[in-house]
Scaffold this motif. Structure first.
Motif, PDB file in Angstrom:
ATOM      1  N   VAL A   1     -64.415  62.438  18.238  1.00 43.80           N
ATOM      2  CA  VAL A   1     -65.711  62.496  17.571  1.00 43.80           C
ATOM      3  C   VAL A   1     -66.491  63.659  18.151  1.00 43.80           C
ATOM      4  O   VAL A   1     -66.096  64.276  19.139  1.00 43.80           O
ATOM      5  CB  VAL A   1     -66.504  61.179  17.744  1.00 43.80           C
ATOM      6  CG1 VAL A   1     -65.759  60.011  17.133  1.00 43.80           C
ATOM      7  CG2 VAL A   1     -66.796  60.919  19.222  1.00 43.80           C
TER       8      VAL A   1
ATOM      9  N   GLU B   1     -71.395  59.898  15.110  1.00 41.68           N
ATOM     10  CA  GLU B   1     -69.963  59.698  14.893  1.00 41.68           C
ATOM     11  C   GLU B   1     -69.384  58.734  15.933  1.00 41.68           C
ATOM     12  O   GLU B   1     -68.531  57.905  15.620  1.00 41.68           O
ATOM     13  CB  GLU B   1     -69.228  61.036  14.951  1.00 41.68           C
ATOM     14  CG  GLU B   1     -69.519  61.951  13.771  1.00 41.68           C
ATOM     15  CD  GLU B   1     -68.861  63.313  13.916  1.00 41.68           C
ATOM     16  OE1 GLU B   1     -68.163  63.542  14.930  1.00 41.68           O
ATOM     17  OE2 GLU B   1     -69.050  64.155  13.019  1.00 41.68           O
TER      18      GLU B   1
ATOM     19  N   GLU C   1     -70.397  55.171  14.996  1.00 37.96           N
ATOM     20  CA  GLU C   1     -69.629  54.666  13.851  1.00 37.96           C
ATOM     21  C   GLU C   1     -68.199  54.319  14.262  1.00 37.96           C
ATOM     22  O   GLU C   1     -67.639  53.308  13.811  1.00 37.96           O
ATOM     23  CB  GLU C   1     -69.636  55.701  12.731  1.00 37.96           C
ATOM     24  CG  GLU C   1     -71.018  55.842  12.072  1.00 37.96           C
ATOM     25  CD  GLU C   1     -71.081  56.984  11.070  1.00 37.96           C
ATOM     26  OE1 GLU C   1     -70.105  57.769  10.991  1.00 37.96           O
ATOM     27  OE2 GLU C   1     -72.118  57.114  10.380  1.00 37.96           O
TER      28      GLU C   1
END
Length: 406
Positions: free
Chosen positions: A255, A260, A263
């Motif tokens: 990421v 990000e 998530e």
């Protein structure tokens, strides 16, 4: 508890050498087989005959005094040992080890052995705090050498402070714990458990070629992921900005930004057993990242930042059965900030360190840390390689998880 364990005891030339006799005796009483190497200076403080009588083995002092024509003594001893324990360890032997010198029986054996090495330093308070000694200990810790930190009190030189060799009873307990950890690692205490580790520093884009980040190298997070895998866990590593090679047997999700990372963590969260939040996540991000490179337009530039989602706090509020471990890198009031963060973010354990301390912090291979739970300090770890510290933390998490399951 030490039955069948082979301990090679190295004794060097300091006044604390007198404690080596008691240490040798106590190790033998616990069932260990002990062989002893003394430096020439050590023999000025305690005799070879004393340690020979206590260990029930010949004592080695001279590299060229071969007691068995069928074996080269320093190689045979190096191969024989399950653990090499140097107690006391003077500034001199520590420097020799760091530099790789081999000019006597003990230093030669230390260079030849592949067994774990444990040091119990003993010296004057100013010697122990000297930058050269500090640097040498950090170098050795990065190689995986274990340290039994000296105690504080009245020293033989008349000073009072840190530098006296730990008491033999304490060192024996540390040796027991070492072998217990070795057996625990063999037992794979995280088998069947899903472990998620976040690592590295997140990147928050200003434009396509510039970003905001931090000094995190990801080394601590990678060490934790490697440790969890070695302990039998099914490991997912969520990695931000780092150049490190992935640990063997670990699934990696790459990421960039805090969003990000959140998530990715959220996608793993529902069936996670342990989440270790070791990444250094940016607190803020540019409000409006540019889609093209920004050009210079004046003497100053104003960049508006907005707050990022707090991953640890958000998941802490959502947790049901998950075991949550947070990290705190501080520069002052470490315990106060650690306990505050643990409570606010609903962590089960909080690992904190003072990044201003020698051997701790970003980008290096060692760390010094303390672990807290809701009741306060759980344990403090001395200067260790990040790989060894990662194992200690994951072993602690595994034991807590096992206790909660009973």
């Amino acid at each position: 508890m030490l039955k069948g364990k082979k301990v090679l005891l190295g004794v060097t030339g300091g006044i604390a050498a007198f404690k080596a006799a008691s240490l040798c005796s106590k190790l033998v009483q616990q069932g260990a087989e002990v062989q002893v190497i003394m430096t020439e200076s050590a023999t000025k403080f305690v005799t070879e005959l004393t340690l020979q009588a206590l260990s029930k083995h010949p004592v080695y002092t001279d590299t060229f005094d071969e007691k068995d024509s069928g074996a080269i003594a320093h190689i045979a001893l190096a191969d024989w040992a399950d653990l090499v324990l140097v107690a006391p360890a003077t500034a001199n032997i520590i420097a020799k080890m760091a530099a790789g010198l081999a000019d006597d029986m003990l230093s030669t054996t230390l260079l030849a052995t592949e067994a774990p090495i444990m040091l119990a330093p003993a010296m004057n308070i100013h010697m122990y705090a000297h930058p050269a000694v500090t640097r040498n200990l950090a170098e050795l810790a990065a190689r995986g050498v274990l340290l039994v930190e000296p105690g504080e009190g009245l020293l033989a030189c008349g000073y009072t402070g840190k530098g006296r060799m730990e008491e033999p009873e304490t060192i024996v307990d540390v040796v027991k714990q070492f072998f217990a950890r070795q057996e625990q690692r063999t037992a794979l205490p995280l088998a069947g458990k899903k472990v998620v580790v976040t690592a590295g520093g997140t990147i928050e884009r200003i434009d396509p070629v510039r970003y905001i980040s931090n000094d995190s190298s990801g080394k601590m997070g990678y060490a934790l992921a490697k440790a969890a895998a070695e302990l039998g866990g099914e490991v997912t590593l969520i990695a931000a900005n780092t150049r490190l090679a992935p640990p063997a047997g670990v699934r990696v999700l790459s990421v960039e930004s805090a969003r990000e990372m959140y998530e990715a963590a959220l996608g793993e969260w529902s069936d996670t057993d342990i989440l270790v939040k070791a990444a250094a996540v940016a607190d803020y991000r540019p409000k409006t990242p540019a889609d093209r490179k920004l050009k210079k337009t004046g003497e100053t530039m104003t960049l508006e930042l907005v707050k990022n989602i707090d991953i640890l706090e958000t998941l802490g509020k959502q947790k049901t059965r998950q075991f949550l471990i947070g990290f705190a890198a501080e520069t002052n009031d470490v315990e106060q900030y650690a306990m505050d963060k643990l409570r606010r973010k609903n962590c089960d354990l909080l690992v904190a360190n003072d990044v201003t301390r020698e051997g701790a912090g970003f980008g290096i291979d060692t760390n010094v840390a303390s672990v807290y739970d809701a009741n306060g300090l759980v344990t403090s770890f001395p200067l260790l390689s990040k790989e060894e510290l990662g194992l200690r933390i994951m072993e602690l998490a595994a034991s807590r998880l096992a206790g909660a399951a009973k």
